[in-house]
Design a protein around this motif. Structure first.
Motif, PDB file in Angstrom:
ATOM      1  N   ARG A  60       9.485 -11.642   5.972  1.00 23.77           N
ATOM      2  CA  ARG A  60      10.891 -11.513   5.591  1.00 23.77           C
ATOM      3  C   ARG A  60      11.224 -12.430   4.412  1.00 23.77           C
ATOM      4  N   GLU A  65      11.204  -6.563   1.166  1.00 26.90           N
ATOM      5  CA  GLU A  65      11.215  -5.119   0.992  1.00 26.90           C
ATOM      6  C   GLU A  65      10.036  -4.426   1.673  1.00 26.90           C
ATOM      7  N   SER A  66       9.190  -5.194   2.334  1.00 28.76           N
ATOM      8  CA  SER A  66       8.071  -4.594   3.065  1.00 28.76           C
ATOM      9  C   SER A  66       8.590  -3.656   4.144  1.00 28.76           C
ATOM     10  N   SER A  67       7.839  -2.607   4.398  1.00 27.43           N
ATOM     11  CA  SER A  67       8.250  -1.621   5.402  1.00 27.43           C
ATOM     12  C   SER A  67       7.983  -2.133   6.815  1.00 27.43           C
ATOM     13  N   LYS A  68       8.653  -1.520   7.774  1.00 27.70           N
ATOM     14  CA  LYS A  68       8.433  -1.863   9.180  1.00 27.70           C
ATOM     15  C   LYS A  68       7.006  -1.527   9.602  1.00 27.70           C
ATOM     16  N   VAL A  69       6.443  -0.492   8.983  1.00 19.32           N
ATOM     17  CA  VAL A  69       5.065  -0.112   9.300  1.00 19.32           C
ATOM     18  C   VAL A  69       4.111  -1.258   8.964  1.00 19.32           C
ATOM     19  N   THR A  70       4.355  -1.930   7.838  1.00 20.01           N
ATOM     20  CA  THR A  70       3.525  -3.076   7.444  1.00 20.01           C
ATOM     21  C   THR A  70       3.600  -4.176   8.488  1.00 20.01           C
ATOM     22  N   ALA A 107       0.065  -4.224   0.833  1.00 18.78           N
ATOM     23  CA  ALA A 107       1.485  -3.974   1.074  1.00 18.78           C
ATOM     24  C   ALA A 107       2.368  -4.661   0.047  1.00 18.78           C
ATOM     25  N   ARG A 111       5.018  -5.045  -5.521  1.00 20.16           N
ATOM     26  CA  ARG A 111       6.158  -5.922  -5.782  1.00 20.16           C
ATOM     27  C   ARG A 111       5.714  -7.305  -6.255  1.00 20.16           C
TER      28      ARG A 111
END
Length: 285
Positions: A60, A65-70, A107, A111
């Motif tokens: 966080r 901006e990382s996805s929940k899947v990551t 991941a 960015r």
């Protein structure tokens, strides 16, 4: 454990903040007591929970901006690493660690956060492998790892608490103003003295000789300060005050456990020496 930047709002008065820190510490000890006492899978599961919370704080902070899947994919790998640490499956742990680092780097690549994501996996996973390995599988005080880890926890808490009180009371020259503005040399000395006293007292109620425990507590306290400074440097580089806000008076778990993480990692590297130093010291009880 890392103090606030002076450009930020002033922290609460010492005794008010101390009260929150004590209550938070007591709550954490109460929650951790049963899995720590039972050891084995119970402790590995608890360590996995802590490491996943810290993973969430890190992701966080460095790549929101990382996805929940990551996050959930990394969480699954961390749970697997905890299992491997519990079962002494070293190659399995290393394999899952490699996958976690690779997944985190990929991941965060787009960015420009790849290096931070990869570093965070190592920063969190290695100390928690150590904390599981040091504790061992025996219930209660049936094996040396129980007393060694408990000793390390007491010394780290003592060093931090006495440094906080001593530095707040005596003040004086700062150790590293640009890195951790509120750390003073008076606090550092008080932390070492407090750690030695608590370490010696622990020796009265454990298999360790008090003099051995008191002497060994000093380098442990120095290592804990190094861990605190490392966390300060990371937060300053990332431009954040705290890694999280789950613990009143402390910030996040990463803010609270930074010193212990460094200590258990270094102690695990020298585990044969530390066990020999303690166990050949005789019985202090």
């Amino acid at each position: 454990m890392t103090e606030a930047d002076p450009t930020l709002p002033a922290r609460a008065p010492i005794w008010k903040n101390l009260g929150r820190r004590i209550l938070t510490g007591v709550a954490m000890a109460a929650i951790a007591f049963v899995p720590f006492y039972l050891g084995g899978g119970f402790w590995a599961g608890f360590a996995a929970l802590l490491s996943c919370i810290m993973l969430w704080e890190w992701v966080r902070t460095v790549d929101p901006e990382s996805s929940k899947v990551t996050f959930w994919g990394l969480t699954a790998l961390f749970v697997g690493m905890a299992y491997c640490a519990w079962r002494d499956l070293y190659w399995g742990f290393l394999g899952l660690l490699f996958l976690a680092i690779l997944g985190a780097v990929l991941a965060g690549w787009k960015r420009g956060r790849a290096q931070w994501m990869g570093f965070g996996i190592l920063y969190i996973a290695l100390p928690f492998w150590c904390i599981i390995a040091i504790r061992g599988n025996g219930i209660g005080a049936s094996e040396p790892g129980y007393h060694i880890l408990l000793f390390l926890i007491f010394v780290v808490v003592a060093a931090d608490s006495f440094a906080y009180l001593g530095g707040s009371f005596f003040k004086g020259p700062r150790m590293a103003p640009k890195l951790s503005p509120n750390k003073t040399w008076s606090g550092f000395v008080c932390g070492l003295l407090g750690a030695a006293v608590i370490g010696g007292l622990y020796g009265l109620f454990s298999p360790f000789l008090p003099i051995v425990s008191a002497i060994f507590a000093v380098p442990v306290a120095v290592i804990s300060v190094a861990g605190d400074f490392l966390e300060s440097a990371l937060k300053r580089r990332l431009g954040v005050k705290d890694m999280g806000g789950i613990l009143p008076g402390h910030g996040g778990l990463l803010d609270r456990l930074d010193s212990l993480m460094m200590v258990v990692f270094v102690m695990a590297l020298f585990m044969p020496f530390s066990m020999l130093l303690f166990l050949l010291g005789g019985s202090g009880s």
